[in-house]
Each structure stands twice: as structure tokens, then as C-alpha cells.
Design a protein around this motif. Structure first.
Motif, PDB file in Angstrom:
ATOM      1  N   MET A 134     -34.107 -27.782  54.235  1.00  0.00           N
ATOM      2  CA  MET A 134     -33.993 -28.035  55.679  1.00  0.00           C
ATOM      3  C   MET A 134     -32.916 -29.063  55.980  1.00  0.00           C
ATOM      4  SD  MET A 134     -37.787 -27.605  57.285  1.00  0.00           S
ATOM      5  CE  MET A 134     -37.205 -28.060  58.932  1.00  0.00           C
ATOM      6  N   ASP A 135     -32.719 -30.029  55.072  1.00  0.00           N
ATOM      7  CA  ASP A 135     -31.623 -30.985  55.247  1.00  0.00           C
ATOM      8  C   ASP A 135     -30.289 -30.246  55.382  1.00  0.00           C
ATOM      9  OD1 ASP A 135     -33.016 -33.361  55.335  1.00  0.00           O
ATOM     10  OD2 ASP A 135     -32.549 -33.960  53.272  1.00  0.00           O
ATOM     11  N   HIS A 136     -30.117 -29.193  54.581  1.00  0.00           N
ATOM     12  CA  HIS A 136     -28.859 -28.426  54.654  1.00  0.00           C
ATOM     13  C   HIS A 136     -28.622 -27.880  56.064  1.00  0.00           C
ATOM     14  CE1 HIS A 136     -27.415 -28.397  50.542  1.00  0.00           C
ATOM     15  NE2 HIS A 136     -28.606 -28.022  50.088  1.00  0.00           N
ATOM     16  N   LEU A 137     -29.705 -27.534  56.773  1.00  0.00           N
ATOM     17  CA  LEU A 137     -29.556 -26.987  58.124  1.00  0.00           C
ATOM     18  C   LEU A 137     -29.039 -28.039  59.097  1.00  0.00           C
ATOM     19  CD1 LEU A 137     -32.812 -24.836  58.374  1.00  0.00           C
ATOM     20  CD2 LEU A 137     -30.547 -24.166  57.527  1.00  0.00           C
ATOM     21  N   ASN A 138     -29.156 -29.315  58.710  1.00  0.00           N
ATOM     22  CA  ASN A 138     -28.668 -30.409  59.547  1.00  0.00           C
ATOM     23  C   ASN A 138     -27.411 -31.057  58.968  1.00  0.00           C
ATOM     24  OD1 ASN A 138     -30.835 -30.284  61.484  1.00  0.00           O
ATOM     25  ND2 ASN A 138     -32.149 -31.013  59.833  1.00  0.00           N
ATOM     26  N   GLY A 139     -26.807 -30.377  58.004  1.00  0.00           N
ATOM     27  CA  GLY A 139     -25.574 -30.902  57.412  1.00  0.00           C
ATOM     28  C   GLY A 139     -25.805 -32.085  56.481  1.00  0.00           C
ATOM     29  N   ILE A 140     -27.038 -32.208  55.977  1.00  0.00           N
ATOM     30  CA  ILE A 140     -27.375 -33.319  55.082  1.00  0.00           C
ATOM     31  C   ILE A 140     -27.518 -32.782  53.653  1.00  0.00           C
ATOM     32  CG2 ILE A 140     -29.152 -35.050  54.515  1.00  0.00           C
ATOM     33  CD1 ILE A 140     -29.838 -35.039  57.567  1.00  0.00           C
ATOM     34  N   MET A 141     -26.957 -33.519  52.699  1.00  0.00           N
ATOM     35  CA  MET A 141     -27.062 -33.153  51.279  1.00  0.00           C
ATOM     36  C   MET A 141     -27.992 -34.157  50.600  1.00  0.00           C
ATOM     37  SD  MET A 141     -24.474 -30.735  50.965  1.00  0.00           S
ATOM     38  CE  MET A 141     -24.016 -30.719  49.256  1.00  0.00           C
ATOM     39  N   PHE A 142     -28.651 -33.736  49.516  1.00  0.00           N
ATOM     40  CA  PHE A 142     -29.619 -34.654  48.885  1.00  0.00           C
ATOM     41  C   PHE A 142     -28.976 -35.951  48.426  1.00  0.00           C
ATOM     42  CE2 PHE A 142     -28.321 -33.180  44.686  1.00  0.00           C
ATOM     43  CZ  PHE A 142     -28.712 -34.193  43.814  1.00  0.00           C
ATOM     44  N   VAL A 143     -27.696 -35.908  48.060  1.00  0.00           N
ATOM     45  CA  VAL A 143     -27.024 -37.133  47.600  1.00  0.00           C
ATOM     46  C   VAL A 143     -26.915 -38.170  48.714  1.00  0.00           C
ATOM     47  CG1 VAL A 143     -25.763 -36.128  45.643  1.00  0.00           C
ATOM     48  CG2 VAL A 143     -24.768 -36.004  47.950  1.00  0.00           C
ATOM     49  N   ASP A 144     -26.993 -37.723  49.977  1.00  0.00           N
ATOM     50  CA  ASP A 144     -26.951 -38.657  51.113  1.00  0.00           C
ATOM     51  C   ASP A 144     -28.212 -39.525  51.140  1.00  0.00           C
ATOM     52  OD1 ASP A 144     -24.691 -37.166  51.771  1.00  0.00           O
ATOM     53  OD2 ASP A 144     -25.695 -36.036  53.352  1.00  0.00           O
ATOM     54  N   ARG A 145     -29.277 -39.063  50.466  1.00  0.00           N
ATOM     55  CA  ARG A 145     -30.571 -39.762  50.468  1.00  0.00           C
ATOM     56  C   ARG A 145     -30.824 -40.566  49.194  1.00  0.00           C
ATOM     57  NH1 ARG A 145     -33.716 -38.286  54.632  1.00  0.00           N
ATOM     58  NH2 ARG A 145     -33.331 -36.309  55.677  1.00  0.00           N
ATOM     59  N   VAL A 146     -29.872 -40.552  48.262  1.00  0.00           N
ATOM     60  CA  VAL A 146     -30.072 -41.258  46.992  1.00  0.00           C
ATOM     61  C   VAL A 146     -29.883 -42.757  47.216  1.00  0.00           C
ATOM     62  CG1 VAL A 146     -29.150 -41.600  44.656  1.00  0.00           C
ATOM     63  CG2 VAL A 146     -29.420 -39.281  45.581  1.00  0.00           C
ATOM     64  N   GLY A 147     -30.884 -43.536  46.802  1.00  0.00           N
ATOM     65  CA  GLY A 147     -30.828 -44.984  47.016  1.00  0.00           C
ATOM     66  C   GLY A 147     -30.025 -45.732  45.956  1.00  0.00           C
ATOM     67  N   ASN A 148     -29.976 -45.190  44.744  1.00  0.00           N
ATOM     68  CA  ASN A 148     -29.314 -45.867  43.633  1.00  0.00           C
ATOM     69  C   ASN A 148     -27.817 -45.519  43.626  1.00  0.00           C
ATOM     70  OD1 ASN A 148     -28.267 -46.617  41.123  1.00  0.00           O
ATOM     71  ND2 ASN A 148     -30.202 -46.238  40.067  1.00  0.00           N
ATOM     72  N   ASN A 149     -27.015 -46.411  44.244  1.00  0.00           N
ATOM     73  CA  ASN A 149     -25.576 -46.136  44.384  1.00  0.00           C
ATOM     74  C   ASN A 149     -24.846 -46.033  43.061  1.00  0.00           C
ATOM     75  OD1 ASN A 149     -25.223 -45.711  47.081  1.00  0.00           O
ATOM     76  ND2 ASN A 149     -25.001 -47.890  47.561  1.00  0.00           N
ATOM     77  N   LEU A 150     -25.249 -46.853  42.099  1.00  0.00           N
ATOM     78  CA  LEU A 150     -24.580 -46.835  40.802  1.00  0.00           C
ATOM     79  C   LEU A 150     -24.790 -45.484  40.117  1.00  0.00           C
ATOM     80  CD1 LEU A 150     -22.947 -48.263  38.640  1.00  0.00           C
ATOM     81  CD2 LEU A 150     -25.085 -49.149  37.686  1.00  0.00           C
ATOM     82  N   ALA A 151     -26.046 -45.040  40.071  1.00  0.00           N
ATOM     83  CA  ALA A 151     -26.350 -43.743  39.453  1.00  0.00           C
ATOM     84  C   ALA A 151     -25.632 -42.621  40.197  1.00  0.00           C
ATOM     85  CB  ALA A 151     -27.866 -43.496  39.461  1.00  0.00           C
ATOM     86  N   LEU A 152     -25.626 -42.713  41.516  1.00  0.00           N
ATOM     87  CA  LEU A 152     -24.986 -41.688  42.353  1.00  0.00           C
ATOM     88  C   LEU A 152     -23.496 -41.593  42.025  1.00  0.00           C
ATOM     89  CD1 LEU A 152     -25.129 -39.717  44.769  1.00  0.00           C
ATOM     90  CD2 LEU A 152     -24.688 -41.672  46.258  1.00  0.00           C
ATOM     91  N   THR A 153     -22.814 -42.723  42.066  1.00  0.00           N
ATOM     92  CA  THR A 153     -21.373 -42.751  41.804  1.00  0.00           C
ATOM     93  C   THR A 153     -21.071 -42.246  40.390  1.00  0.00           C
ATOM     94  OG1 THR A 153     -21.193 -44.639  43.291  1.00  0.00           O
ATOM     95  CG2 THR A 153     -19.337 -44.262  41.830  1.00  0.00           C
ATOM     96  N   THR A 154     -21.845 -42.711  39.418  1.00  0.00           N
ATOM     97  CA  THR A 154     -21.640 -42.319  38.023  1.00  0.00           C
ATOM     98  C   THR A 154     -21.786 -40.808  37.851  1.00  0.00           C
ATOM     99  OG1 THR A 154     -22.558 -44.442  37.356  1.00  0.00           O
ATOM    100  CG2 THR A 154     -22.400 -42.756  35.647  1.00  0.00           C
ATOM    101  N   GLU A 155     -22.882 -40.254  38.383  1.00  0.00           N
ATOM    102  CA  GLU A 155     -23.151 -38.814  38.241  1.00  0.00           C
ATOM    103  C   GLU A 155     -22.086 -37.968  38.941  1.00  0.00           C
ATOM    104  OE1 GLU A 155     -25.616 -36.695  36.586  1.00  0.00           O
ATOM    105  OE2 GLU A 155     -25.351 -38.563  35.499  1.00  0.00           O
ATOM    106  N   LEU A 156     -21.741 -38.333  40.168  1.00  0.00           N
ATOM    107  CA  LEU A 156     -20.757 -37.539  40.916  1.00  0.00           C
ATOM    108  C   LEU A 156     -19.408 -37.542  40.197  1.00  0.00           C
ATOM    109  CD1 LEU A 156     -21.586 -38.428  44.628  1.00  0.00           C
ATOM    110  CD2 LEU A 156     -22.038 -36.280  43.449  1.00  0.00           C
ATOM    111  N   LYS A 157     -18.974 -38.702  39.746  1.00  0.00           N
ATOM    112  CA  LYS A 157     -17.684 -38.788  39.044  1.00  0.00           C
ATOM    113  C   LYS A 157     -17.717 -37.978  37.747  1.00  0.00           C
ATOM    114  CE  LYS A 157     -15.769 -43.011  40.950  1.00  0.00           C
ATOM    115  NZ  LYS A 157     -15.668 -44.476  40.836  1.00  0.00           N
ATOM    116  N   LYS A 158     -18.849 -38.077  37.035  1.00  0.00           N
ATOM    117  CA  LYS A 158     -18.989 -37.369  35.759  1.00  0.00           C
ATOM    118  C   LYS A 158     -18.823 -35.856  35.952  1.00  0.00           C
ATOM    119  CE  LYS A 158     -23.046 -36.949  33.405  1.00  0.00           C
ATOM    120  NZ  LYS A 158     -24.260 -37.543  32.818  1.00  0.00           N
ATOM    121  N   HIS A 159     -19.259 -35.364  37.101  1.00  0.00           N
ATOM    122  CA  HIS A 159     -19.203 -33.915  37.355  1.00  0.00           C
ATOM    123  C   HIS A 159     -18.047 -33.514  38.278  1.00  0.00           C
ATOM    124  CE1 HIS A 159     -22.865 -33.050  35.140  1.00  0.00           C
ATOM    125  NE2 HIS A 159     -23.329 -34.178  35.623  1.00  0.00           N
TER     126      HIS A 159
END
Length: 187
Positions: A151-176
Motif C-alpha cells: 500500500m505504501d507503493h500506492l502513495n509513492g512510498i518505498m520501504f527504505v523511506d521507513r528504515v530508521g538505521n541510516n548507516l545500515a540503509l546507506t551501506t546496503e543501498l551502496k552495496k547493491h
């Protein structure tokens, strides 16, 4: 429940639809309500299911295949042929539990990235099925999470927008190979 949309739960070499990835503008546009549930909507649901199964997914929202409509397909048991997939048209969450739970999520639009997201544990959702009939569903645990994620997708929201851990988020996104700038954090 007899379904008007019958799909074999199998991987297709060439799925009918193309999944768009984080950074693509189509993923950020709010989806439009479906005015009339007809054969074209059922055909789209069928193609979305085929695409989802082909990509090893358990949920797919129309915006992920560049269709700006409020349509979700979900199957938490893709390996169980007896379990019919869920098709939700114009879904709305009518209730959410106070109780939250944290669980790892992934997304077909962000392949390879899995991160923890906090969401309500139980939700109630109203929607139309593939016949256009109004339905209500109380969902818990994985199903509740998948419905909220899609349902988030229907509002233009992606799950990564809800991730609280910025370090893990940045690391994972860059890795991929994803651009961290494509994330739009929700406060």
C-alpha cells in the motif's frame, strides 16, 4: 473463494511486465483509484501475479510495473498451489493496532536490499476484489506487513523511506548500486 484470475505459480522466462527500480520516478507518483473493475483490471492483476512469481516476490503493486493504479497482488505462500493469491483493488487501511513489530523487508524494486522496518502488527483493510465486490480483511504478522508495504507503493512510498538505521540503509543501498539520494525518509 472462486477467483476470476487464475495463474500458475511458476517462474516465467519472460514475465509480461517490467519491474521498475528505486530511483525511477514512476515509483514516487500517487496511484489513482480504479473506477471500474473490469476485464482489463483482471488482466493486469494476472500479469502482475505472473511477474511477481517470476521474480520470487510475495507482493507487487501496480506502480512497480509503471501502472498508476491502486492495485495490489499478494501471495505469502507462493510455493503452496492451494493458497489463492490476494488481489486488492483500491485498498484502504481502516484500523491499525497500537502494537508495532520490527521485521526485515525487501522489495522487488530494490533487489538484494533487506532492512528492518517497524509497522503495526495487525491491520484491517477494506478493498474490492477482482469481481469488484467490497471486502474487509483483518491481517496480522506477515500478511499485515506485506499489505502495508504494498500500500505504501500506492502513495509513492518505498520501504527504505521507513528504515530508521541510516548507516545500515546507506551501506546496503551502496552495496547493491542504488543511489541513497533516491530515499525520501518519512519522519
Amino acid at each position: 473463494m472462486s477467483s476470476l484470475v487464475i495463474v500458475d505459480k511458476q517462474k516465467l522466462e519472460n514475465p509480461p511486465l517490467e519491474i521498475h527500480y528505486l530511483g525511477d520516478r514512476v515509483l514516487r507518483q500517487p496511484a489513482k483509484r480504479i473506477a471500474k473493475v473490469d476485464e482489463s483490471v483482471r488482466q493486469l492483476a494476472k500479469e502482475m501475479l505472473q511477474t511477481m512469481y517470476s521474480s520470487n516476490g510475495i507482493g507487487l503493486a501496480a506502480p512497480q510495473v509503471a501502472v498508476n493504479k491502486q492495485l495490489l497482488v499478494i501471495d505469502c505462500e507462493p510455493d503452496n498451489p492451494a493458497n489463492p493469491p490476494l488481489i486488492l483493488i483500491n485498498p484502504q487501511i481502516t484500523q491499525s493496532s497500537q502494537e508495532l513489530c520490527q521485521f526485515e523487508e525487501g522489495c522487488l524494486s530494490i533487489p538484494g536490499v533487506y532492512l528492518d522496518v517497524v509497522r503495526p502488527k495487525v491491520i484491517e483493510v477494506s478493498y474490492k476484489d477482482e469481481s469488484g465486490r467490497p471486502k474487509k480483511l483483518k491481517a496480522t504478522d506477515l500478511l499485515a506487513r506485506v499489505i502495508q508495504h504494498e500500500m505504501d507503493h500506492l502513495n509513492g512510498i518505498m520501504f527504505v523511506d521507513r528504515v530508521g538505521n541510516n548507516l545500515a540503509l546507506t551501506t546496503e543501498l551502496k552495496k547493491h548500486g542504488f543511489n541513497v539520494q533516491a530515499v525520501k525518509p518519512i519522519a
